[in-house]
Design an enzyme around this catalytic site. Structure first.
Site, PDB file in Angstrom:
ATOM      1  CE1 TYR A   1      13.302   0.699  14.224  1.00 13.10           C
ATOM      2  CE2 TYR A   1      15.640   0.791  13.707  1.00 13.10           C
ATOM      3  CZ  TYR A   1      14.442   0.088  13.753  1.00 13.10           C
ATOM      4  OH  TYR A   1      14.394  -1.197  13.319  1.00 13.10           O
TER       5      TYR A   1
ATOM      6  CD  GLU B   1      10.513  -0.176  17.496  1.00 17.35           C
ATOM      7  OE1 GLU B   1      10.785  -0.038  18.692  1.00 17.35           O
ATOM      8  OE2 GLU B   1      10.811  -1.175  16.833  1.00 17.35           O
TER       9      GLU B   1
ATOM     10  CG  ASP C   1      -8.631  -4.256   0.663  1.00 16.16           C
ATOM     11  OD1 ASP C   1      -8.136  -3.191   0.254  1.00 16.16           O
ATOM     12  OD2 ASP C   1      -8.023  -5.332   0.676  1.00 16.16           O
TER      13      ASP C   1
ATOM     14  CB  THR D   1      -2.390  -0.158  -1.631  1.00 18.30           C
ATOM     15  OG1 THR D   1      -3.227   0.205  -2.731  1.00 18.30           O
ATOM     16  CG2 THR D   1      -2.499  -1.653  -1.383  1.00 18.30           C
TER      17      THR D   1
ATOM     18  CE  LYS E   1      -2.732  -2.561  -5.147  1.00 15.46           C
ATOM     19  NZ  LYS E   1      -3.529  -3.678  -4.633  1.00 15.46           N
TER      20      LYS E   1
ATOM     21  NE  ARG F   1       5.584  -1.122  -4.892  1.00  8.35           N
ATOM     22  CZ  ARG F   1       4.560  -1.615  -5.594  1.00  8.35           C
ATOM     23  NH1 ARG F   1       3.781  -2.550  -5.083  1.00  8.35           N
ATOM     24  NH2 ARG F   1       4.319  -1.201  -6.809  1.00  8.35           N
TER      25      ARG F   1
HETATM   26  C1  LIG Z   1      -3.271  -4.740  -3.887  1.00  5.03           C
HETATM   27  C2  LIG Z   1      -4.262  -5.197  -2.858  1.00  5.03           C
HETATM   28  C3  LIG Z   1      -3.866  -5.610  -1.570  1.00  5.03           C
HETATM   29  C4  LIG Z   1      -2.436  -5.867  -1.204  1.00  5.03           C
HETATM   30  O1  LIG Z   1      -1.588  -4.835  -1.250  1.00  5.03           O
HETATM   31  P1  LIG Z   1       0.008  -5.051  -1.190  1.00  5.03           P
HETATM   32  O2  LIG Z   1       0.494  -3.675  -1.057  1.00  5.03           O
HETATM   33  O3  LIG Z   1       0.376  -5.749  -2.449  1.00  5.03           O
HETATM   34  O4  LIG Z   1       0.284  -5.886   0.016  1.00  5.03           O
HETATM   35  C5  LIG Z   1      -4.840  -5.889  -0.642  1.00  5.03           C
HETATM   36  N1  LIG Z   1      -6.142  -5.813  -0.964  1.00  5.03           N
HETATM   37  C6  LIG Z   1      -6.559  -5.464  -2.186  1.00  5.03           C
HETATM   38  C7  LIG Z   1      -8.014  -5.390  -2.469  1.00  5.03           C
HETATM   39  C8  LIG Z   1      -5.634  -5.151  -3.177  1.00  5.03           C
HETATM   40  O5  LIG Z   1      -6.058  -4.844  -4.392  1.00  5.03           O
END
Ligand SMILES: *Cc1c(COP(=O)(O)O)cnc(C)c1O
Length: 416
Positions: free
Chosen positions: A51, A53, A196, A222, A225, A231
């Protein structure tokens, strides 16, 4: 025998079967990838027991000496990778990262201008089904006939709605955005700029696409990807927003950070700093372009006029008379994994839309190159040109398996 199979043979069996599935299919879902053994090890490490935090040097629990080093190194590497002023690596995933940004910077009812879901945007950019859409006011821009984001339209929407945040970024869009233009337009109304980069972070880290981090106030991503980590999520921002972002993640939204995941993020960032990662990122795009050309030659209509990144959106309904749902199902039967997807102004319903989305990050990780891309495009064409021919689908599945086995993912791994 593994500890896992002794304690829990059911889960061990399922994991072994999942490992075989990943090994034997061609994974074309553009948001997926195959992490290294080193990343897997960090993810399954003792750091999960702790933990912690708070943030490095300011924790609410004792015993965080080593954890602090891990999290600090993850932050340093992320800063180096993207040239960021400030990084928060605790975001649990992409969606919570975006939610944390909204709560850090907005009051209830404030406006965000983001990209429409059916034009390539993400659910967390204000789709009405999300909780965020009940709290904040999202307005959405779209792509034009040519497949570009119409920057004049974006500007007029910005001037009309005076958003607090102008948001760029997407999950199913295949062209490069004009980051400088986003910034110029946002500046006209004093809006905060947010990008994003969840899908393309690895292509940016590998220096194959322009880096939004120096331009935008806030960048979310993220890590699982194209970046090929565990993840998870991450927020990069200007120093000016650092305090608000950190407070919004913890204690605002989350509790204890997942330090095993943060350790795995650090490992992935180290891998992404190596020159080979730039080669990898380059090959992802080359592979996507070859696949795209080949599908086009075979009569498929590719949305947005082709691809400049790792993915493409294909209108299979107008091309072959097959719906997105059917295409996803029969390609799955043939060992080719991808997902149905709405196309811009889709006349069909969301659960059975006109399109499929596919991409090359995972198969590129496996080492596949131009020849395999051509072969895969032909296989997709055969399946979608004979949607009723189940025996053809099964024979292609065998060929897919033979190809896939030439590119093993985790040669010695087993949960047995
Ligand atoms: C995949 C994605 C997310 C969300 O990610 P998670 O890990 O599934 O919550 C947010 N924004 C964009 C543009 C994405 O492609």
């Amino acid at each position: 025998m593994s500890y896992l199979s002794q304690t829990d043979p059911d889960i061990a069996d399922f994991l072994n079967a999942e490992l075989t599935r990943q090994q034997d299919v061609l994974e074309l879902i553009p948001s997926e990838n195959i992490v290294s053994r080193a990343v897997l090890e960090a993810l399954g490490s003792v750091a999960t027991n702790k933990y912690s935090e708070g943030y490095p040097g300011k924790r609410y629990y004792g015993g965080n000496q080593e954890i602090d080093k891990i999290e600090s190194l993850a932050i340093e590497r992320a800063k180096q990778l993207f040239g960021a002023e400030h990084v928060n690596v605790q975001a649990l995933s992409g969606a919570p990262a975006n939610i944390a940004v909204y709560f850090a910077l907005l009051k209830a009812g404030d406006t965000v201008l983001g990209m429409d879901l059916s034009h390539g945007g993400h659910l967390t950019h204000g789709h009405p089904v999300t909780a965020m859409a009940k709290i904040f006011n999202f307005v959405r821009y779209k792509t034009d006939e040519s497949g570009a984001v119409d920057m004049d339209h974006l500007r007029s929407m910005t001037l009309e709605h005076k958003p607090k945040i102008v948001l760029a970024g997407f999950s199913a869009y295949s062209r490069q955005l004009d980051y400088e233009a986003f910034k110029r337009i946002a500046d006209e109304v004093g809006a905060i700029t947010m990008m994003d980069m969840a899908h393309i972070a690895g292509l940016i880290a590998g220096k194959q696409l322009p880096n939004p981090v120096p331009i935008f106030d806030i960048v979310t991503t993220t890590t699982h990807k194209t970046l090929r980590g565990p993840r998870g999520g991450m927020i990069l921002c200007k120093e000016k927003f650092a305090k608000a972002i950190d407070k919004s993640i913890f204690p605002g939204l989350q509790g204890g950070p997942h330090e095993n995941v943060i350790a795995a993020k650090a490992v992935a960032f180290r891998e992404a700093l190596e020159p080979e990662f730039a080669q990898y990122a380059k090959q992802i795009i080359v592979n996507a372009q070859i696949m795209c050309d080949e599908l086009q030659k075979n009569g498929f209509h590719i949305m947005f006029g082709g691809t400049q990144n790792h993915l493409m959106l294909v209108d299979v309904f107008s091309s072959k008379g097959v719906t997105g749902h059917t295409a996803e199902t029969i390609l799955d039967n043939a060992g080719i994994t991808l997902n149905k997807n709405m196309i811009p102004n889709d006349p069909r319903p969301p659960l059975d839309p006109s399109g499929i989305r596919l991409g090359t990050p995972a198969i590129t990780t496996r080492g596949m190159k131009e020849d395999e891309m051509r072969w895969i495009a032909q296989a997709i064409t055969k399946v979608l040109s004979a949607p009723e021919d189940a025996s053809l689908h099964l024979s292609i599945r065998e060929e897919v398996k033979n190809l896939a086995r030439k590119y093993p993912i985790y040669p010695e791994l087993t949960y047995a």
